[in-house]
Design a protein around this motif. Structure first.
Motif, PDB file in Angstrom:
ATOM      1  N   GLY A  91     -12.643   6.743   1.550  1.00 39.97           N
ATOM      2  CA  GLY A  91     -13.221   5.767   0.638  1.00 39.97           C
ATOM      3  C   GLY A  91     -12.495   5.781  -0.695  1.00 39.97           C
ATOM      4  N   ILE A  92     -13.220   5.529  -1.755  1.00 46.18           N
ATOM      5  CA  ILE A  92     -12.648   5.524  -3.104  1.00 46.18           C
ATOM      6  C   ILE A  92     -12.438   6.967  -3.551  1.00 46.18           C
ATOM      7  CG2 ILE A  92     -13.026   4.875  -5.521  1.00 46.18           C
ATOM      8  CD1 ILE A  92     -14.936   2.667  -4.387  1.00 46.18           C
ATOM      9  N   PHE A  93     -11.250   7.246  -4.081  1.00 47.52           N
ATOM     10  CA  PHE A  93     -11.018   8.562  -4.664  1.00 47.52           C
ATOM     11  C   PHE A  93     -10.394   8.410  -6.037  1.00 47.52           C
ATOM     12  CE2 PHE A  93      -7.162   7.643  -2.304  1.00 47.52           C
ATOM     13  CZ  PHE A  93      -6.126   8.148  -3.071  1.00 47.52           C
ATOM     14  N   MET A 122       0.848  -1.179   0.000  1.00 51.49           N
ATOM     15  CA  MET A 122       0.000   0.000   0.000  1.00 51.49           C
ATOM     16  C   MET A 122       0.888   1.235   0.000  1.00 51.49           C
ATOM     17  SD  MET A 122      -3.363  -0.289   2.300  1.00 51.49           S
ATOM     18  CE  MET A 122      -3.070  -1.358   3.658  1.00 51.49           C
ATOM     19  N   PRO A 123       0.748   2.073  -1.017  1.00 53.54           N
ATOM     20  CA  PRO A 123       1.569   3.283  -1.032  1.00 53.54           C
ATOM     21  C   PRO A 123       1.069   4.311  -0.021  1.00 53.54           C
ATOM     22  CG  PRO A 123       0.106   3.267  -2.926  1.00 53.54           C
ATOM     23  CD  PRO A 123      -0.054   1.941  -2.222  1.00 53.54           C
ATOM     24  N   SER A 124       2.005   5.107   0.431  1.00 55.24           N
ATOM     25  CA  SER A 124       1.680   6.226   1.303  1.00 55.24           C
ATOM     26  C   SER A 124       1.353   7.411   0.401  1.00 55.24           C
ATOM     27  CB  SER A 124       2.890   6.538   2.182  1.00 55.24           C
ATOM     28  OG  SER A 124       2.627   7.627   3.005  1.00 55.24           O
ATOM     29  N   VAL A 125       0.238   8.074   0.674  1.00 53.01           N
ATOM     30  CA  VAL A 125      -0.159   9.222  -0.138  1.00 53.01           C
ATOM     31  C   VAL A 125      -0.307  10.444   0.768  1.00 53.01           C
ATOM     32  CG1 VAL A 125      -1.280   7.815  -1.892  1.00 53.01           C
ATOM     33  CG2 VAL A 125      -2.623   8.682  -0.006  1.00 53.01           C
ATOM     34  N   LYS A 179      -6.896   7.433 -12.649  1.00 53.16           N
ATOM     35  CA  LYS A 179      -6.486   6.444 -11.659  1.00 53.16           C
ATOM     36  C   LYS A 179      -7.360   6.561 -10.418  1.00 53.16           C
ATOM     37  CE  LYS A 179      -1.687   6.005 -12.997  1.00 53.16           C
ATOM     38  NZ  LYS A 179      -0.314   5.940 -12.523  1.00 53.16           N
ATOM     39  N   SER A 180      -7.685   5.421  -9.805  1.00 55.28           N
ATOM     40  CA  SER A 180      -8.487   5.471  -8.588  1.00 55.28           C
ATOM     41  C   SER A 180      -7.851   4.599  -7.509  1.00 55.28           C
ATOM     42  CB  SER A 180      -9.929   5.067  -8.851  1.00 55.28           C
ATOM     43  OG  SER A 180     -10.008   3.750  -9.304  1.00 55.28           O
ATOM     44  N   TYR A 181      -8.022   5.023  -6.269  1.00 61.73           N
ATOM     45  CA  TYR A 181      -7.438   4.374  -5.104  1.00 61.73           C
ATOM     46  C   TYR A 181      -8.478   4.349  -3.996  1.00 61.73           C
ATOM     47  CZ  TYR A 181      -3.012   5.132  -7.495  1.00 61.73           C
ATOM     48  OH  TYR A 181      -2.002   5.119  -8.411  1.00 61.73           O
ATOM     49  N   TYR A 182      -8.132   3.635  -2.913  1.00 62.44           N
ATOM     50  CA  TYR A 182      -9.025   3.532  -1.768  1.00 62.44           C
ATOM     51  C   TYR A 182      -8.252   3.830  -0.497  1.00 62.44           C
ATOM     52  CZ  TYR A 182     -12.051   1.532   1.786  1.00 62.44           C
ATOM     53  OH  TYR A 182     -12.829   1.365   2.899  1.00 62.44           O
ATOM     54  N   ILE A 183      -8.835   4.655   0.360  1.00 60.22           N
ATOM     55  CA  ILE A 183      -8.314   4.868   1.700  1.00 60.22           C
ATOM     56  C   ILE A 183      -9.430   4.539   2.681  1.00 60.22           C
ATOM     57  CG2 ILE A 183      -6.523   6.568   1.179  1.00 60.22           C
ATOM     58  CD1 ILE A 183      -8.523   8.753   1.929  1.00 60.22           C
ATOM     59  N   HIS A 218      -7.537   0.853  -6.491  1.00 56.49           N
ATOM     60  CA  HIS A 218      -8.930   0.428  -6.610  1.00 56.49           C
ATOM     61  C   HIS A 218      -9.171  -0.097  -8.011  1.00 56.49           C
ATOM     62  CE1 HIS A 218     -13.255   1.116  -7.469  1.00 56.49           C
ATOM     63  NE2 HIS A 218     -13.357   0.502  -6.314  1.00 56.49           N
ATOM     64  N   CYS A 219      -9.679  -1.304  -8.101  1.00 57.11           N
ATOM     65  CA  CYS A 219     -10.012  -1.896  -9.393  1.00 57.11           C
ATOM     66  C   CYS A 219     -11.522  -1.814  -9.565  1.00 57.11           C
ATOM     67  CB  CYS A 219      -9.573  -3.343  -9.455  1.00 57.11           C
ATOM     68  SG  CYS A 219      -7.799  -3.543  -9.289  1.00 57.11           S
TER      69      CYS A 219
END
Length: 71
Positions: A39-41, A1-4, A47-51, A69-70
């Motif tokens: 949540g999903i951003f 999990m990358p740090s953002v 590109k989409s990711y989830y926190i 996020h897929c």
């Protein structure tokens, strides 16, 4: 999990992903209110990711862990 790293620039929310050396504007955030944030951003460019949702809007800048996020 990358740090953002999330930060505000004016009224816009930006996300910096260090492993990709990518900074982009957040164009969609699943939860964005006083009770729940995250949540999903989705970033500019698609590109989409989830926190994991946070209990309210965090103070910016804030560093969190995100997963891809897929759809």
């Amino acid at each position: 999990m990358p740090s953002v790293l999330f930060s505000k620039k004016g009224d816009d929310l930006y996300c910096y992903i260090a492993k990709q050396d990518l900074e982009a504007r957040v164009v969609h955030l699943e939860f964005d209110d006083a009770a729940c944030w995250g949540g999903i951003f989705e970033l500019e460019g698609g590109k989409s990711y989830y926190i994991f949702p946070q209990p309210g809007t965090p103070p910016f800048p804030v560093r969190l862990r995100a997963s891809k996020h897929c759809a």
